[in-house]
Design a protein around this motif. Structure first.
Motif, short mmCIF file in Angstrom:
data_model
loop_
_atom_site.label_atom_id
_atom_site.label_comp_id
_atom_site.label_asym_id
_atom_site.label_seq_id
_atom_site.Cartn_x
_atom_site.Cartn_y
_atom_site.Cartn_z
N SER A 17 41.52 52.38 38.64
CA SER A 17 41.73 51.98 37.24
C SER A 17 43.14 51.47 37.04
O SER A 17 43.38 50.47 36.37
CB SER A 17 41.44 53.14 36.30
OG SER A 17 40.13 53.59 36.43
N PHE A 18 44.11 52.19 37.64
CA PHE A 18 45.51 51.76 37.52
C PHE A 18 45.72 50.43 38.23
O PHE A 18 46.42 49.54 37.72
CB PHE A 18 46.43 52.83 38.09
CG PHE A 18 47.89 52.48 37.99
CD1 PHE A 18 48.52 52.39 36.77
CD2 PHE A 18 48.63 52.23 39.14
CE1 PHE A 18 49.87 52.05 36.67
CE2 PHE A 18 49.97 51.90 39.06
CZ PHE A 18 50.59 51.82 37.82
N ALA A 19 45.13 50.27 39.42
CA ALA A 19 45.24 49.00 40.14
C ALA A 19 44.65 47.84 39.33
O ALA A 19 45.18 46.74 39.31
CB ALA A 19 44.54 49.10 41.50
N HIS A 20 43.55 48.14 38.62
CA HIS A 20 42.93 47.10 37.79
C HIS A 20 43.85 46.74 36.63
O HIS A 20 43.99 45.56 36.28
CB HIS A 20 41.58 47.60 37.26
CG HIS A 20 40.83 46.57 36.48
ND1 HIS A 20 40.19 45.50 37.07
CD2 HIS A 20 40.64 46.42 35.14
CE1 HIS A 20 39.62 44.75 36.14
NE2 HIS A 20 39.89 45.29 34.96
N LEU A 21 44.48 47.74 36.01
CA LEU A 21 45.42 47.46 34.92
C LEU A 21 46.55 46.56 35.41
O LEU A 21 47.02 45.67 34.68
CB LEU A 21 46.00 48.77 34.38
CG LEU A 21 47.12 48.60 33.36
CD1 LEU A 21 46.58 48.17 32.00
CD2 LEU A 21 47.93 49.88 33.21
N CYS A 22 46.99 46.79 36.64
CA CYS A 22 48.10 45.99 37.21
C CYS A 22 47.62 44.66 37.77
O CYS A 22 48.40 43.96 38.43
CB CYS A 22 48.80 46.78 38.31
SG CYS A 22 49.56 48.31 37.74
N ALA A 23 46.35 44.30 37.52
CA ALA A 23 45.77 43.04 38.00
C ALA A 23 45.84 42.95 39.52
O ALA A 23 45.95 41.86 40.08
CB ALA A 23 46.47 41.84 37.37
N ALA A 24 45.75 44.11 40.20
CA ALA A 24 45.80 44.14 41.66
C ALA A 24 44.43 44.45 42.25
O ALA A 24 44.33 44.73 43.44
CB ALA A 24 46.82 45.16 42.13
#
Length: 354
Positions: A262-269
């Protein structure tokens, strides 16, 4: 007569001077809409009005990081569960039109349907302080860069004698330091040479002042970030400003993320599915927090230079036929997940350390 035991789902569309609230029951029926001033008294009235329909379960708020930040803090203080809601989809606006009551109702329906589930970012602690100082420092750095560029442009058309005087310094920073000491004649500003001296002196002093301001804010950020995330700060490539960017993206209540992904998705990664029929593929995520994405990119670049393990991974991916850009994207996902764990550990022990 409202049922005091009835569950109420709220939705709020936030603006500069006022907020519009809508209340729904668990079946999605509209109980009412009302407008309130964006003041402390207005925030209390908003909560009282929602509670008049029954027991508030959740409130969906638009713009929790801007126009609705103060309202969000007030609702959380009063025990409400606040969910961050994006603006209504254009399809809804094309069908129903656009006004504040419709937007507030749409925010409540997103919460009721489970489409919006992310808790609002906590803006009551040290991470919010880091965000405020980071924003101010970044603006000072950008303004200093703009002043240096303008100084360089003016030097191109400056009188030859003045340019030769400044040629003793190679860099724009050095030329700005010399320009700050120029002494134009205020009684002869009609002379282009004197006007050029006055303009360059003003820009030189501006560069010095903004540089000093950015340095002071940087020192304050060093202390705050070292307090908030010492473990993350110790990781290779994670300097004060990259760590601050990731802290601000995560928020102090980092538990609002269900997983590292979820955090990686927030960071567009994290790649976004883009499959259809027989075509199975993913595409880049062009949304997300671009500042956090840039911080991850710079951390990866640093590790590619100084970390043997990262270089070995890059070589292996290149041997598999991946391009350098594709390998860097894979590394960004890995770094996002790694730093999520360290940030979570840091923030979970923050209270004990402070």
């Amino acid at each position: 007569m409202p049922d005091p035991h009835q569950a109420v789902i709220g939705g709020i569309d936030c603006h500069t001077d006022f907020h519009v609230a809508a209340a729904l029951d668990p079946l999605g029926r509209v109980l009412g809409t009302e407008s309130f001033p964006a003041t402390r008294a207005g925030y209390r009235l908003t909560h009282t009005w929602l509670a008049s329909f029954g027991q508030i379960t959740t409130v969906g708020v638009e713009s929790t990081g801007s126009f609705g930040a103060a309202l969000t803090r007030s609702l959380v203080d009063q025990g409400c569960r606040v969910i961050e809601v994006n603006q209504p989809h254009p399809h809804l606006r094309s069908r129903r039109g656009k006004n504040d009551a419709i937007d507030a109702e749409a925010a409540a329906r997103k919460v009721l349907s489970g489409e919006a589930t992310a808790a609002a970012t906590d803006t009551t602690g040290i991470v919010e302080a880091i965000r405020q100082l980071s924003v101010t420092r970044n603006s000072a750095v950008k303004a200093r860069s703009a002043a240096l560029c303008q100084l360089g442009d003016l030097l191109v058309t400056a009188p030859a004698a003045l340019r030769e005087q400044l040629d003793t310094r190679r860099t724009l920073e050095g030329k700005a330091a010399v320009c700050a000491r120029l002494r134009p004649d205020p009684n002869r500003l009609a002379d282009p040479a004197q006007a050029a001296k006055a303009a360059l002196r003003s820009l030189g002093r501006r560069v010095a002042q903004l540089g000093a301001e950015a340095d002071e804010l940087g020192r304050r950020l060093d202390r705050l970030v070292a307090t908030a995330a010492p473990t993350t700060l110790s990781r290779l490539g994670c300097g004060t400003h990259h760590t601050a960017t990731l802290l601000v993206a995560a928020g102090e209540n980092i538990d609002r993320f269900g997983s590292e992904a979820s955090f990686a998705h927030l960071c567009a990664a994290a790649p976004v599915p883009a499959s259809s029929g027989r075509t199975q593929r993913h595409r880049l995520n062009f949304a997300g927090n671009r500042d956090a994405n840039r911080a991850l990119h710079m951390i990866v670049i640093v590790r590619l230079r100084y970390c043997e393990r990262t270089r070995s991974y890059m070589d292996r991916r290149l041997a598999e036929g991946k391009t350098k850009k594709e390998a860097i994207r894979c590394l960004k996902r890995f770094v996002a997940r790694e730093l999520y764990r360290t940030l979570r550990a840091d923030l979970s022990t923050l209270t004990t350390r402070t």
